[in-house]
Enzyme design. Structure first.
Site: not given
Ligand code: GCW
Length: 804
Positions: A276, A355, A383
């Site tokens: 990332e 993820d 998240e």
């Protein structure tokens, strides 16, 4: 301390040693004694009073042996183990011993003792003493704090550690956090974000970080830091950060020496590289092993470790390539490196291959590294699980992962044994929980703390059951009242299944905006981009073919018995079907229901369950601390309303895409709604909401460039008293105001002052305001005025007349 009697311990408490950890343990016992024994002694039973006399001593086994040669101290305690023993004498002769091989073990023993009055009040200590031993050596939280005091994926306000480029002056919250961590056996805290870590490595900043280490040390919590692989270049001024360059190695050696001079018990480094946008060894054609080993060589002489993250993947994948698959990345990259890592390197792998989604299979990498230390990374911060605005108790998910049998070499090999180091005889291993705590009540919502608690308890003992952990937590933090414990445990246990149902069931993952907020619904955000979180829904079917036979071959990364189960849709568990297989909407699940009908049903079930949490919580009113009751209630109401947004978005979307109606007639069919776009509008403009599924029928009205706008609805239903649900968009900025009146009578006003993600109206911020007991007659006009404020255009979706 006897069976049948309530558990107390002698209130004369002392430490045998002088070190800071023993002192912290004694302070902890004394602090809590106040609440145990300080109760009105005149009302205590004789037995209870007796149980308070005598003495409680705490120390290392060596100290105990010296002062109390008759005490049968075990000689085989591990470095963090505890032993709690009672001599079964009476009154003044009574002796309670809390021992550890080290003072840290004794500290954990003290916390175990303190758990008992609430969790096992009538349970006697075993004659031979009570032993406890952590299942794995590495039990850390990761914080993703930035140097400016913001926190990546943190949902509880600002950092307790950093502010404006410095360590905060006030470190009281840090000490409190260390207490909290120690009470659940956590022994490490990685302070800073894995992204953009180099700024933390300046000499000035390291000196400041030493203060944090000092604050946490008395609780046995070692601090560690995320390290940026490019630091030798960024900070050191070298022309390269090639891990195999001797100058680079020297830079790291010197930096590590500098750190240990300041923080002698520094834990080590966590590394995100080639991921990332973070720099990594790939820039020089080097492998993760090359990078990890360079850091490991610098840390080894000081006893530090490297947690090298397996979260390495290409986020520019070609979505048109049917063989491209992000899920493959960790195994493809790290499996060939097995055995090439130094003994103080641990590969830190997220629990699933993507993820932290609502559900994923277990990462196959756990079964693919037999000569490498491994740790499992999971997220305590929610998240993709509702960002602490939704109640989601994650322990049941973690437990499934921990118990999952990888069948390495055809033998029973549950993940929990692999990461504890036992399966492959590794020295190191463990669990890392990404906590991202902040100043706002650690995790922002009171019940979210059950996740932090459960993380620590499972890292200590992964054989514990999530429901038992939930009960322990409730008893210690809310109430020991049986109705409270049962209800809260039920709510917690049902919360992940509910969330999975209304967000992304059948292995679809969280169907959210994966390139933006990671919060509200956005089905297509996963598609047609390089991030690889694809679910591949089209007109005919849905799901990602990851089979060896016809798909990406990801399934082949599992050991043969597991691969065999997933390779066939018929033996794949329904809850992961669409993660592994692309099937038509009419494909039948194990109970005969079609996939499309399951999508509809699960979303309605999930939303209904979320609504039930309100009733559950209300049933406890009067038994709860009033502050907790009223703090939690609006959160649950918000969640129930947002679950409806999710439900409607996903069901509308799949109804349109598949063209197959909901057999129960619910999806896309809202007979009790008055759509804002159909109302008589003054100044409001009709807008297309993006993504369309986030608004009822895809449209809403918005008040832009006007001081106020209004929508008037003509009520044609029956005479009666109803609750009205006003669905509007509460944008991040501003606080628009709404006023509801009926036939000229003012009924309610409220303000859209929450701070929900996104600056345009969508499912991140679609919000429901309930107006109770409104009398309506046919022909009434329902009038809603919206007054925009600072970028919040008082956007409105619909009014729903709720039938009682
Ligand atoms: O889940 C993703 C998050 C990023 C995070 C990354 C990671 C720290 O959206 O915010 O970056 O994972 O785990 O590295």
């Amino acid at each position: 301390m006897k069976g049948g009697a309530r558990f107390f311990f002698p209130t004369a408490v002392r430490a045998l040693g002088h070190d800071a950890i023993e002192q912290a343990a004694i302070a902890e016992l004394n602090r809590n004694l106040g609440s145990l024994a300080g109760k009105d002694a005149s009302k205590m039973s004789a037995r209870a009073k007796e149980a308070l006399s005598g003495q409680t001593v705490l120390g290392t086994t060596e100290e105990i042996e010296k002062s109390f040669p008759d005490v049968p101290v075990p000689n085989d305690l591990g470095p963090e183990d505890y032993w709690i023993w009672w001599n079964h004498e009476h009154q003044e002769k009574q002796l309670l011993v809390i021992a550890g091989d080290t003072s840290k073990g004794a500290l954990y023993g003290a916390f175990e003792l303190l758990r008992r009055p609430a969790t096992a009040p009538y349970k006697a200590l075993p004659m031979e003493g009570l032993r406890g031993s952590p299942a794995m050596p590495i039990r850390w939280t990761d914080e993703w704090d930035n140097i400016d005091g913001s926190i990546e994926r943190g949902y509880a306000g600002r950092s307790i550690f950093f502010d404006a480029g410095h360590v905060r002056t006030d470190l009281v919250p840090v000490t409190e956090y260390a207490r909290l961590l120690a009470s659940i056996g956590i022994n490490g805290c990685n302070l800073n974000n894995v992204n953009n870590a180099s700024a933390f490595f300046t000499p000035e900043m390291l000196k400041e970080i030493a203060r944090i280490a000092d604050a946490m040390r008395p609780y046995g919590v070692r601090v560690s830091l995320s390290a940026d692989i490019a630091s030798p270049q960024k900070l050191g001024g070298l022309s390269t950060f090639d891990p195999l360059d001797p100058a680079v190695q020297k830079w790291w050696n010197d930096k590590v020496r500098e750190i240990y001079a300041l923080i002698p018990d520094f834990g080590g480094f966590t590394v995100k590289a080639d991921s990332e946008g973070q720099p990594g060894p790939a820039s020089y054609g080097r492998s993760p092993a090359d990078a990890a080993n360079t850091l490991a060589a610098a840390l080894a002489p000081h006893g530090g470790v490297v947690l090298y993250r397996a979260f390495v993947y290409n986020h520019h994948l070609d979505w048109t390539d049917p063989k491209a698959d992000r899920a493959r990345a960790a195994y493809d990259i790290f499996h060939p490196l097995d055995g090439k890592f130094e003994p103080n390197v641990i590969i830190q792998t997220k629990e699933g291959p993507i993820d932290f989604q609502a559900r994923e299979p277990v990462s196959p990498l756990f079964g693919g590294l037999t000569q490498t230390n491994q740790a499992m990374e999971l997220q305590i911060t929610q998240e993709y699980l509702g960002q602490q605005r939704h109640l989601v108790y994650i322990a049941p998910m973690w437990k499934e992962v921990l118990d999952f049998d990888m069948r390495v070499n055809g033998e029973p090999t549950p993940v929990k044994q692999i990461i504890s180091g036992r399966t492959f005889h590794r020295q190191l291993g463990g669990m890392i929980g990404v906590a991202c705590v902040g100043q706002n009540g650690w995790l922002g919502s009171p019940l979210a703390l059950a996740n932090l608690y459960a993380f620590g308890r499972l890292a200590w003992n992964p054989d514990l059951k999530p429901e038992d952990i939930a009960a322990e937590w409730t008893q210690q933090t809310i109430s020991t009242d049986a109705a409270v414990v049962n209800t809260v445990v039920n709510m917690l246990m049902q919360s992940w299944p509910a969330y999975e149902n209304y967000t992304g069931p059948l292995g679809l993952q969280t169907l959210t905006d994966i390139t933006g907020s990671h919060y509200g619904p956005n089905v297509e955000a996963s598609e047609h981009n390089g991030w690889g979180q694809w679910h591949k829904a089209d007109h005919d079917g849905v799901g990602f073919d990851r089979t060896v036979a016809t798909g990406t071959g990801y399934i082949g990364q599992y050991q043969p018995e597991v691969a065999k189960m997933y390779e066939s849709a018929t033996t794949t568990p329904d809850n992961l079907l669409l993660f592994f297989h692309h099937v038509p909407y009419t494909y039948k699940l194990h109970d005969g229901k079609t996939v499309i009908q399951y999508l509809y049903d699960s979303h309605y079930d999930g939303a209904e369950r979320a609504a039930q949490f309100i009733a559950d919580w209300n049933s406890l009113k009067g038994k709860l601390d009033p502050a907790l009751y009223s703090d939690m209630l609006p959160r649950l109401e918000y969640q129930a309303a947002h679950a409806i947004v999710w439900r409607d978005a996903i069901t509308q979307y799949f109804l349109k895409l598949s063209g197959i109606p909901d057999a129960k007639g619910r999806a896309g069919h809202y007979p009790d709604r008055l759509e804002a776009e159909d109302a008589r509008l003054t100044s409001y403009k009709v807008i297309d909401v993006n993504p369309w599924e986030d608004a009822s029928r895809g449209k809403a009205v918005s008040c832009v460039g006007q001081p106020s706008c209004s929508a008037t609805f003509n009520y044609t239903g029956r005479l009666g008293t109803f609750d009205l649900a006003v669905q509007y968009f509460d944008l991040q900025s501003g606080a628009a105001k709404f006023a509801l009146s009926i036939d000229g009578r003012s009924v309610d006003t409220w303000s859209a002052d929450d701070h929900l993600p996104s600056s345009h109206p969508n499912g991140d911020n679609s919000t429901r305001h309930l107006v109770h007991h409104v009398a309506l007659r046919p022909g009434d006009s329902i009038h809603l005025e919206g007054i925009p404020d600072a970028g919040d255009p008082a956007a409105l979706d619909y009014i729903e007349i709720l039938q009682h």
